[in-house]
Design an enzyme around this catalytic site. Structure first.
Site, PDB file in Angstrom:
ATOM      1  N   GLU A   1      42.049  35.722  37.370  1.00 52.53           N
ATOM      2  CA  GLU A   1      43.401  35.849  36.837  1.00 52.53           C
ATOM      3  C   GLU A   1      44.433  35.677  37.936  1.00 52.53           C
ATOM      4  O   GLU A   1      44.159  35.968  39.106  1.00 52.53           O
ATOM      5  CB  GLU A   1      43.588  37.246  36.229  1.00 52.53           C
ATOM      6  CG  GLU A   1      42.737  37.470  35.003  1.00 52.53           C
ATOM      7  CD  GLU A   1      42.736  38.914  34.527  1.00 52.53           C
ATOM      8  OE1 GLU A   1      42.552  39.116  33.321  1.00 52.53           O
ATOM      9  OE2 GLU A   1      42.910  39.822  35.353  1.00 52.53           O
TER      10      GLU A   1
ATOM     11  N   CYS B   1      50.745  36.698  42.333  1.00 50.21           N
ATOM     12  CA  CYS B   1      49.585  37.447  42.811  1.00 50.21           C
ATOM     13  C   CYS B   1      48.355  36.625  42.416  1.00 50.21           C
ATOM     14  O   CYS B   1      48.102  36.411  41.229  1.00 50.21           O
ATOM     15  CB  CYS B   1      49.564  38.821  42.144  1.00 50.21           C
ATOM     16  SG  CYS B   1      48.120  39.785  42.583  1.00 50.21           S
TER      17      CYS B   1
ATOM     18  N   CYS C   1      34.203  40.758  43.024  1.00 50.48           N
ATOM     19  CA  CYS C   1      34.395  41.295  44.369  1.00 50.48           C
ATOM     20  C   CYS C   1      33.158  42.086  44.757  1.00 50.48           C
ATOM     21  O   CYS C   1      32.584  42.788  43.928  1.00 50.48           O
ATOM     22  CB  CYS C   1      35.631  42.198  44.416  1.00 50.48           C
ATOM     23  SG  CYS C   1      35.956  42.851  46.072  1.00 50.48           S
TER      24      CYS C   1
ATOM     25  N   CYS D   1      37.594  50.710  40.876  1.00 51.21           N
ATOM     26  CA  CYS D   1      38.030  49.355  40.544  1.00 51.21           C
ATOM     27  C   CYS D   1      36.981  48.639  39.701  1.00 51.21           C
ATOM     28  O   CYS D   1      35.836  48.474  40.122  1.00 51.21           O
ATOM     29  CB  CYS D   1      38.262  48.598  41.854  1.00 51.21           C
ATOM     30  SG  CYS D   1      38.562  46.847  41.624  1.00 51.21           S
TER      31      CYS D   1
ATOM     32  N   CYS E   1      48.913  46.352  39.116  1.00 51.82           N
ATOM     33  CA  CYS E   1      47.932  46.768  40.106  1.00 51.82           C
ATOM     34  C   CYS E   1      47.045  47.818  39.477  1.00 51.82           C
ATOM     35  O   CYS E   1      47.506  48.679  38.751  1.00 51.82           O
ATOM     36  CB  CYS E   1      48.627  47.353  41.315  1.00 51.82           C
ATOM     37  SG  CYS E   1      49.369  46.054  42.247  1.00 51.82           S
TER      38      CYS E   1
HETATM   39  S1  SF4 Z   1      39.823  47.422  45.101  1.00 54.46           S
HETATM   40 FE1  SF4 Z   1      38.470  46.162  43.797  1.00 54.46          FE
HETATM   41  S2  SF4 Z   1      39.036  44.029  44.256  1.00 54.46           S
HETATM   42 FE2  SF4 Z   1      39.880  45.317  45.921  1.00 54.46          FE
HETATM   43  S3  SF4 Z   1      38.273  45.340  47.511  1.00 54.46           S
HETATM   44 FE3  SF4 Z   1      37.876  47.148  46.221  1.00 54.46          FE
HETATM   45  S4  SF4 Z   1      36.389  46.418  44.694  1.00 54.46           S
HETATM   46 FE4  SF4 Z   1      37.327  44.594  45.607  1.00 54.46          FE
END
Ligand code: SF4
Length: 379
Positions: free
Chosen positions: A104, A123, A130, A137, A365
């Site tokens: 995204e 952004c 990730c 997250c 965010c």
């Molecule tokens: S907050 Fe989410 S996107 Fe950012 S480094 Fe940690 S796991 Fe990865």
């Protein structure tokens, strides 16, 4: 709210014109039987006019247009959906990459105020998924699908420029002013592609997009060797550190990579970056209710910043999490947020509370993720 499930795929994207160096572009047109100057023409279409379809470029020989398209312009980003809120001034686009992975990007237009000119900020994502596994997250919970290529990263900016030019973002004009690498992924874990994207975004036209390095912000949870490498590159982009806790005990829990590179090591590297580039480092701190939002933690953070010299080297950007009733990771009480801010101000640390744009469309965010409906910070 749509629930988007990422398709696990590690398929490498095909090479695109944007991935090539200036010399490689010249060689590419020669390989198609064209003179080298055609490379500049093609790049002008891509980087100065944000166009995607060579078959429409009438300044190129008709017979060569399809060859150029076939050789160097594979479709990299396919728009799956687009949502907007804040009266159309926040636009989130969901893209499907080659191989099926989803990412995204979020475009935000900020009208002029008494203190600042109007601007648009994009952004963007640098990885599909990730691998950093931060527990708060959702992007992290889904793991890494694959790194994005330079062309996939830069294409998000070009697409945003097209959106503005088409009048799809009320009030916005011109092109994207600021780019923040704060969407999906850890940019420093995809260092080579991200660095080449930065070079392409900041190269003068027609070789690149012609943005100022100062308009770019690269965010990291703390891959210290990569911060050191970026320091040596001599490109004055803004560095943002996703700190979220000023002490190792809590940060080990919130940011698993902290077990490898501790808070002190990270802040030392950030301080060196500020010293070398003369760019103030942004310290990102998501306020999580009863987890990291205590005033005494604000004092620890202030001491960490102050003891590395002049306080102006860092700026703290507090990010209010979006309220998630019942979740362990939810928004701070407003009185705790105020006390946190006041403590930092008492220590004369520059601090702002980030505007939470896009929360209605999961584009704020803490919500950028193409895995489930996300609670992730995306940095
Ligand atoms: S907050 Fe989410 S996107 Fe950012 S480094 Fe940690 S796991 Fe990865």
């Amino acid at each position: 709210m749509p629930v988007v499930v990422n398709t696990p795929s590690r398929a490498k994207p095909p090479r695109h014109w944007i991935d090539l160096s200036v010399e490689e572009r010249e060689q590419a047109v020669k390989d198609l039987g064209l003179p080298a100057f055609r490379a500049r023409q093609i790049s002008a279409h891509v980087f100065e006019r944000w166009e995607v379809d060579p078959t429409q470029w009438t300044d190129l020989p008709k017979a060569a247009r399809q060859d150029i398209a076939d050789a160097w312009f594979p479709v990299l980003l396919t728009e799956v959906s687009r949502q907007s809120c804040d009266n159309g001034t926040t636009v989130k686009t969901l893209w499907r990459l080659h191989g099926g992975a989803l990412v995204e990007s979020v475009l935000m237009y900020y009208p002029a105020t008494r203190h600042s000119a109007a601007r648009t900020t994009l952004c963007l994502s640098s990885q599909a998924g990730c691998g950093m596994a931060c527990p708060f997250c959702a992007t992290g919970q889904g793991g890494i699908q694959r790194n994005m290529s330079t062309a996939e990263i830069v294409s998000q900016v070009l697409a945003a420029n097209r959106l503005i030019a088409a009048g799809e973002v009320p009030g916005a004009s011109g092109r994207v002013h600021n780019v923040v690498f704060m969407g999906m992924g850890e940019p420093m874990a995809n260092y080579r592609s991200v660095l080449t994207a930065i070079r392409t975004l900041t190269a003068d036209g027609p070789a690149g997009v012609g943005m100022s390095a100062r308009a770019l912000t690269v965010s990291t949870v703390g891959l210290v060797p990569r911060i050191k490498a970026l320091t040596e590159e001599g490109i004055p982009v803004t560095l943002a550190i996703s700190l979220h806790a000023p002490d190792d005990e809590l940060r080990d829990e919130l940011i698993p990579v902290n077990r490898r590179w501790k808070v002190d090591e990270l802040l030392d590297a950030a301080w060196h970056y500020a010293e070398k580039t003369k760019r103030r480092v942004s310290i990102e701190y998501a306020l999580m209710k009863d987890i990291n939002d205590q005033a005494d933690r604000a004092a620890v953070l202030a001491r960490q910043i102050r003891r590395r010299g002049d306080w102006t080297w860092a700026h703290v950007n507090l990010i209010p999490l979006n309220p998630t009733p019942g979740s362990r990771w939810t928004a701070s009480r407003s009185e705790d947020q105020d006390a946190f801010v006041e403590t930092l101000e008492r220590w004369k640390i520059p601090v702002t509370v980030r505007d939470t744009r896009g929360s209605e469309i999961d584009g704020a965010c803490g919500q950028l993720a193409a895995v489930g409906r996300s609670a992730g910070l995306g940095q």
